[in-house]
Design a protein around this motif. Structure first.
Motif, PDB file in Angstrom:
ATOM      1  N   LEU A   5       0.830  -1.199   0.000  1.00 55.89           N
ATOM      2  CA  LEU A   5       0.000   0.000   0.000  1.00 55.89           C
ATOM      3  C   LEU A   5       0.869   1.255   0.000  1.00 55.89           C
ATOM      4  CD1 LEU A   5      -2.773  -1.037   2.556  1.00 55.89           C
ATOM      5  CD2 LEU A   5      -2.864  -1.090   0.067  1.00 55.89           C
ATOM      6  N   PRO A   6       0.483   2.278  -0.755  1.00 53.66           N
ATOM      7  CA  PRO A   6       1.332   3.463  -0.939  1.00 53.66           C
ATOM      8  C   PRO A   6       1.190   4.480   0.195  1.00 53.66           C
ATOM      9  CG  PRO A   6      -0.636   3.695  -2.247  1.00 53.66           C
ATOM     10  CD  PRO A   6      -0.725   2.331  -1.597  1.00 53.66           C
ATOM     11  N   PHE A   7       1.321   4.017   1.431  1.00 50.78           N
ATOM     12  CA  PHE A   7       1.215   4.897   2.584  1.00 50.78           C
ATOM     13  C   PHE A   7       2.377   4.624   3.532  1.00 50.78           C
ATOM     14  CE2 PHE A   7      -3.107   4.335   1.034  1.00 50.78           C
ATOM     15  CZ  PHE A   7      -3.536   5.648   0.928  1.00 50.78           C
ATOM     16  N   ARG A  38       1.547  -1.959  10.500  1.00 50.13           N
ATOM     17  CA  ARG A  38       2.793  -2.586  10.063  1.00 50.13           C
ATOM     18  C   ARG A  38       3.734  -2.849  11.244  1.00 50.13           C
ATOM     19  NH1 ARG A  38       3.004   1.427   5.498  1.00 50.13           N
ATOM     20  NH2 ARG A  38       2.226   0.391   3.618  1.00 50.13           N
ATOM     21  N   THR A  39       3.874  -1.862  12.127  1.00 53.38           N
ATOM     22  CA  THR A  39       4.852  -1.980  13.220  1.00 53.38           C
ATOM     23  C   THR A  39       4.247  -2.536  14.497  1.00 53.38           C
ATOM     24  OG1 THR A  39       4.433   0.258  14.070  1.00 53.38           O
ATOM     25  CG2 THR A  39       6.051   0.026  12.291  1.00 53.38           C
ATOM     26  N   PRO A  57       0.262  10.457  13.308  1.00 49.63           N
ATOM     27  CA  PRO A  57       0.138  11.404  12.195  1.00 49.63           C
ATOM     28  C   PRO A  57      -1.150  11.171  11.409  1.00 49.63           C
ATOM     29  CG  PRO A  57       1.721   9.683  11.666  1.00 49.63           C
ATOM     30  CD  PRO A  57       1.354   9.485  13.108  1.00 49.63           C
ATOM     31  N   THR A  58      -1.625  12.216  10.742  1.00 47.11           N
ATOM     32  CA  THR A  58      -2.875  12.128   9.979  1.00 47.11           C
ATOM     33  C   THR A  58      -2.752  12.774   8.606  1.00 47.11           C
ATOM     34  OG1 THR A  58      -3.676  14.177  11.002  1.00 47.11           O
ATOM     35  CG2 THR A  58      -4.316  12.096  12.059  1.00 47.11           C
ATOM     36  N   LEU A  63      -2.787   6.326   6.083  1.00 48.76           N
ATOM     37  CA  LEU A  63      -4.112   5.759   5.860  1.00 48.76           C
ATOM     38  C   LEU A  63      -4.780   5.526   7.212  1.00 48.76           C
ATOM     39  CD1 LEU A  63      -6.178   4.677   3.794  1.00 48.76           C
ATOM     40  CD2 LEU A  63      -5.147   2.415   4.104  1.00 48.76           C
ATOM     41  N   PHE A  64      -5.902   6.189   7.417  1.00 45.45           N
ATOM     42  CA  PHE A  64      -6.695   6.097   8.646  1.00 45.45           C
ATOM     43  C   PHE A  64      -7.796   5.071   8.407  1.00 45.45           C
ATOM     44  CE2 PHE A  64     -10.274   7.345  11.265  1.00 45.45           C
ATOM     45  CZ  PHE A  64      -9.750   7.833  12.452  1.00 45.45           C
ATOM     46  N   VAL A  65      -7.794   3.984   9.152  1.00 42.51           N
ATOM     47  CA  VAL A  65      -8.722   2.874   8.930  1.00 42.51           C
ATOM     48  C   VAL A  65      -9.683   2.761  10.107  1.00 42.51           C
ATOM     49  CG1 VAL A  65      -8.934   0.398   8.489  1.00 42.51           C
ATOM     50  CG2 VAL A  65      -6.929   1.647   7.648  1.00 42.51           C
ATOM     51  N   ALA A  66     -10.968   2.673   9.807  1.00 36.20           N
ATOM     52  CA  ALA A  66     -11.974   2.509  10.846  1.00 36.20           C
ATOM     53  C   ALA A  66     -13.138   1.713  10.282  1.00 36.20           C
ATOM     54  CB  ALA A  66     -12.451   3.873  11.352  1.00 36.20           C
TER      55      ALA A  66
END
Length: 202
Positions: A5-7, A38-39, A57-58, A63-66
């Protein structure tokens, strides 16, 4: 899959909140748990630990996932936090995938999505009990505080399981800020609302 994913950062986020005893009021955040997928870095914040900025960070490389992201974004508004720039709502992805192919009445909740993909479930009975207790509001005992944070983190871990299968099965790429970005309204006067609804039924 996440590596592709490009984030720079992928953060799964869940808030628990209550409405001050009156449904329709603005959300009053109780706690938040977020996890960098990821981490594995995790942030667990109780309501007295919120600061002027989110702990992660935002920006456009995050990518903010909910799941049903309008709830989380509503808490961002309540805390006067800047909105995340890239939002992926797995509720929207799940509905996009399953609309028209599931039986009427099948749940579209986080539990319903986990069940659909055959993933580990959160106990629905336990979830209802926790939601009821959170909505009942303060005071929360020390043990309840620990249990609520653990429950909130369980939803975040579920997002981490749901994200990879959502990307494999959905081509929509729906990024949704949804109702959480709508202007906040004054608290709803439920007495007037009920009276108005009764009049409109005559």
């Amino acid at each position: 899959m996440l590596e592709a994913l490009p984030f720079r950062t992928i953060v799964a986020v869940d808030f628990e909140f209550e409405f001050g005893g009156h449904v329709g009021n603005r959300p009053n955040p109780v706690c938040m748990v977020a996890r960098e997928l990821r981490t594995g870095q995790t942030w667990r914040l109780w309501r007295n630990e919120f600061s002027a900025l989110p702990p992660f960070p935002t920006g456009p490389d995050v990518l903010f996932v909910a799941f049903y992201a309008s709830a989380e974004l509503g808490c961002f508004r309540a805390l006067n936090w800047k909105m995340p720039e890239r939002v992926l709502d797995l509720f929207c992805e799940f509905r996009n995938l399953t609309n028209g192919i599931r039986e009427p009445g099948e749940p579209n909740s986080l539990i319903g999505a986990l069940d659909y993909f055959g993933l580990d479930l959160i106990g629905s009975h336990h979830k209802k009990n926790m939601v009821d207790r959170i909505l009942a509001g303060q005071p929360y005992s020390k043990s309840e505080r620990a249990e609520i944070l653990e429950y909130c983190e369980g939803d975040v871990l579920a997002l981490g399981r749901l994200l990879p299968v959502s990307f494999r099965t959905s081509a929509s790429g729906t990024h949704c800020c949804a109702a959480g970005t709508w202007p906040l309204r004054p608290p709803l006067n439920t007495t007037v609302c009920r009276s108005t609804c009764r009049c409109s039924n005559h």
